[in-house]
Design a protein around this motif. Structure first.
Motif, PDB file in Angstrom:
ATOM      1  N   LEU A 102      19.906 -32.184  26.653  1.00 26.47           N
ATOM      2  CA  LEU A 102      18.882 -33.058  26.905  1.00 26.47           C
ATOM      3  C   LEU A 102      17.468 -32.110  27.089  1.00 26.47           C
ATOM      4  O   LEU A 102      16.510 -32.441  26.428  1.00 26.47           O
ATOM      5  N   ALA A 103      17.603 -31.060  27.819  1.00 23.76           N
ATOM      6  CA  ALA A 103      16.145 -30.352  28.100  1.00 23.76           C
ATOM      7  C   ALA A 103      15.837 -29.752  26.809  1.00 23.76           C
ATOM      8  O   ALA A 103      14.429 -29.649  26.606  1.00 23.76           O
ATOM      9  N   LEU A 104      16.703 -29.459  25.914  1.00 21.62           N
ATOM     10  CA  LEU A 104      16.354 -28.774  24.875  1.00 21.62           C
ATOM     11  C   LEU A 104      15.702 -29.900  23.887  1.00 21.62           C
ATOM     12  O   LEU A 104      14.869 -29.200  23.095  1.00 21.62           O
ATOM     13  N   LEU A 105      15.850 -31.097  23.984  1.00 22.99           N
ATOM     14  CA  LEU A 105      15.194 -32.018  23.365  1.00 22.99           C
ATOM     15  C   LEU A 105      13.647 -32.116  23.596  1.00 22.99           C
ATOM     16  O   LEU A 105      12.807 -32.641  22.835  1.00 22.99           O
ATOM     17  N   HIS A 106      13.334 -31.723  25.048  1.00 29.40           N
ATOM     18  CA  HIS A 106      11.908 -31.804  25.178  1.00 29.40           C
ATOM     19  C   HIS A 106      10.896 -30.642  24.950  1.00 29.40           C
ATOM     20  O   HIS A 106       9.936 -30.663  25.111  1.00 29.40           O
ATOM     21  N   ILE A 107      11.867 -29.756  24.325  1.00 24.89           N
ATOM     22  CA  ILE A 107      10.849 -28.436  23.688  1.00 24.89           C
ATOM     23  C   ILE A 107      10.080 -28.939  22.388  1.00 24.89           C
ATOM     24  O   ILE A 107      10.820 -29.567  21.701  1.00 24.89           O
ATOM     25  N   ASP A 108       8.851 -28.519  22.471  1.00 27.64           N
ATOM     26  CA  ASP A 108       8.030 -28.856  21.368  1.00 27.64           C
ATOM     27  C   ASP A 108       8.520 -28.053  20.041  1.00 27.64           C
ATOM     28  O   ASP A 108       9.034 -27.143  19.993  1.00 27.64           O
ATOM     29  N   GLY A 109       8.347 -28.897  19.103  1.00 27.55           N
ATOM     30  CA  GLY A 109       8.382 -28.218  17.745  1.00 27.55           C
ATOM     31  C   GLY A 109       9.776 -28.654  17.252  1.00 27.55           C
ATOM     32  O   GLY A 109      10.721 -29.265  17.908  1.00 27.55           O
ATOM     33  N   ARG A 110      10.220 -28.246  16.051  1.00 25.05           N
ATOM     34  CA  ARG A 110      11.468 -28.732  15.284  1.00 25.05           C
ATOM     35  C   ARG A 110      12.232 -27.223  15.210  1.00 25.05           C
ATOM     36  O   ARG A 110      11.521 -26.150  14.814  1.00 25.05           O
ATOM     37  N   SER A 111      13.617 -27.280  15.301  1.00 18.55           N
ATOM     38  CA  SER A 111      14.306 -26.099  15.195  1.00 18.55           C
ATOM     39  C   SER A 111      15.622 -26.685  14.530  1.00 18.55           C
ATOM     40  O   SER A 111      15.995 -27.762  14.880  1.00 18.55           O
ATOM     41  N   SER A 112      16.384 -25.629  13.906  1.00 20.42           N
ATOM     42  CA  SER A 112      17.839 -26.182  13.523  1.00 20.42           C
ATOM     43  C   SER A 112      18.833 -26.286  14.922  1.00 20.42           C
ATOM     44  O   SER A 112      19.613 -27.035  15.013  1.00 20.42           O
ATOM     45  N   THR A 113      18.236 -25.522  15.970  1.00 27.02           N
ATOM     46  CA  THR A 113      19.159 -25.958  17.335  1.00 27.02           C
ATOM     47  C   THR A 113      18.799 -27.397  17.769  1.00 27.02           C
ATOM     48  O   THR A 113      19.614 -27.843  18.234  1.00 27.02           O
ATOM     49  N   LYS A 114      17.415 -27.548  17.705  1.00 24.85           N
ATOM     50  CA  LYS A 114      17.341 -29.132  18.139  1.00 24.85           C
ATOM     51  C   LYS A 114      17.885 -30.087  17.224  1.00 24.85           C
ATOM     52  O   LYS A 114      18.173 -31.258  17.713  1.00 24.85           O
TER      53      LYS A 114
END
Length: 410
Positions: A365-377
């Protein structure tokens, strides 16, 4: 340049052109020793005066190659006025040591001296060693450990010292050294050393293996010949807590092998790779080691057997989750890849529960709050779309995710 004494015929004291060996083990110029035996009717060794009954002569091809190499080096040094005297001195010493190594049953002390020369030598000396047929001589020593079913201590020690020299050499796909080391009988001997050698011998072996991996050696022969025993040996080195160099290099070799072949992953899984790697994770706090371990787990989890082995390990989810957002961005990326493979292909109720209990869900869930888009997200989003509603049933379900799921469904 003075001619090395071993290159001179004991009868004429001239440089030999066609050296041959007689029953006493000494070498002579062919025409001189044949004249001694058959013209003068002598029945003794000219150098030792030892009586002999066998007058056969055997060509000494190795000595002839060494003499030719020395002559070529001598000619090259004469045409290069700027070259220093050091390479020529080391050249003569190396040639003498190689001759002793090849002819004497007591090789270890000469191999140690040779290794000290190569260790501190520059590329000129190493190239000189290769051109002097040094690699051929040492390869013959290494393959001896598989000539007999059981090799004695002296043979194994000589093999280890020979590998100590060879691991100092650079390898490239085009050179003769790589070709010689790639031969099946040599690779088979190195696999034996990996299983039965001392800690030092195994370090030399895995160092050579890593160099071969970097230039895309095809491991199919070794894997087919050695089976899971080869992977067990590599995994034993990976677990070595004393020699971190050996452990790191074994991880590199495994990454290359498993990355190139799905069949090899099945062998590794059968050898217990998942269990070994999971148990390494708690102590893998350095990003370089942790990243390598996670890469291997991810490769193994691309197989159904690997995923099964992981979910059956009681501490797998906890150990993997702990590395997310804790070690490095690379580690986090591979943890998410592993969890995605499990959640997509093997989402047992126990796994989903453990992901919630051990904090995987909260970190995702914390990763979803990271700005931008990535393959991980994107993978994290897919995981929540698959199992978010299942996790909602648990009292420890993060409130923020409830809000996210509501928003996402609108």
């Amino acid at each position: 340049m003075d001619v090395p004494p071993d290159f001179l015929c004991p009868i004429s004291m001239e440089l030999m052109e066609d050296p041959v060996t007689i029953a006493t083990g000494l070498s002579y110029e062919r025409k001189n020793i044949e004249k001694w035996f058959f013209t003068y009717k002598k029945k003794t060794c000219p150098a030792t005066m030892q009586s002999i009954n066998n007058f056969d002569v055997t060509p000494n091809h190795t000595l002839k190659r060494l003499i030719i190499a020395w002559q070529n080096q001598n000619e090259a040094s004469q045409t290069c006025s700027t070259s220093s005297s050091m390479p020529s001195v080391k050249h003569d010493e190396m040639l003498s040591l190689l001759k002793t190594i090849e002819s004497s049953p007591f090789k270890v002390s000469s191999l140690k001296k040779l290794r000290s020369i190569i260790e501190i030598g520059d590329e000129v000396i190493k190239s000189d060693f290769i051109q002097s047929s040094g690699v051929e001589v040492l390869v013959q020593i290494v393959v001896q450990i598989n000539v007999f079913e059981t090799s004695d201590f002296v043979t194994f020690t000589a093999c280890e010292e020979a590998l100590g020299v060879l691991q100092e050499l650079s390898l490239s796909e085009e050179d003769t050294t790589f070709e010689l080391l790639s031969k099946p009988e040599f690779m088979k001997s190195m696999a034996t050393m990996l299983q039965r050698g001392s800690a030092e011998g195994r370090l030399y072996t895995i160092t050579i293996f890593r160099k071969m991996s970097k230039i895309n050696y095809d491991w199919n022969f070794v894997i087919q010949d050695q089976g899971i025993d080869f992977f067990k040996s590599l995994l034993e080195l990976v677990s070595d807590e004393i020699c971190t160099k050996a452990s790191s290099r074994a991880l590199d070799v495994l990454i290359h092998i498993l990355g190139a072949s799905k069949k090899s992953r099945l062998r590794a899984i059968e050898a217990g790779a998942i269990c070994v790697l999971i148990e390494l994770l708690p102590d893998s706090n350095r990003s370089s080691k942790c990243d390598k371990v996670l890469v291997l787990i991810k490769l193994l989890c691309e197989c159904a057997e690997g995923r099964q082995a992981l979910v059956e390990h009681g501490m797998a989810i906890a150990s993997i989750s702990k590395k997310m957002l804790h070690v490095s961005n690379t580690a986090t990326k591979f943890v998410v890849k592993i969890l995605w493979l499990i959640c997509n292909m093997h989402p047992t109720e126990r796994v989903l529960e453990e992901m919630l209990i051990y904090g995987s869900v909260k970190k995702l869930l914390a990763l979803l709050h990271i700005d931008g888009r990535s393959s991980t997200k994107d993978r994290v989003l897919k995981i929540f779309k698959l199992h978010g509603n299942s996790w909602k049933r648990y009292p420890c379900f993060p409130c923020e995710l409830k809000d996210y799921l509501v928003d996402d469904s609108r």
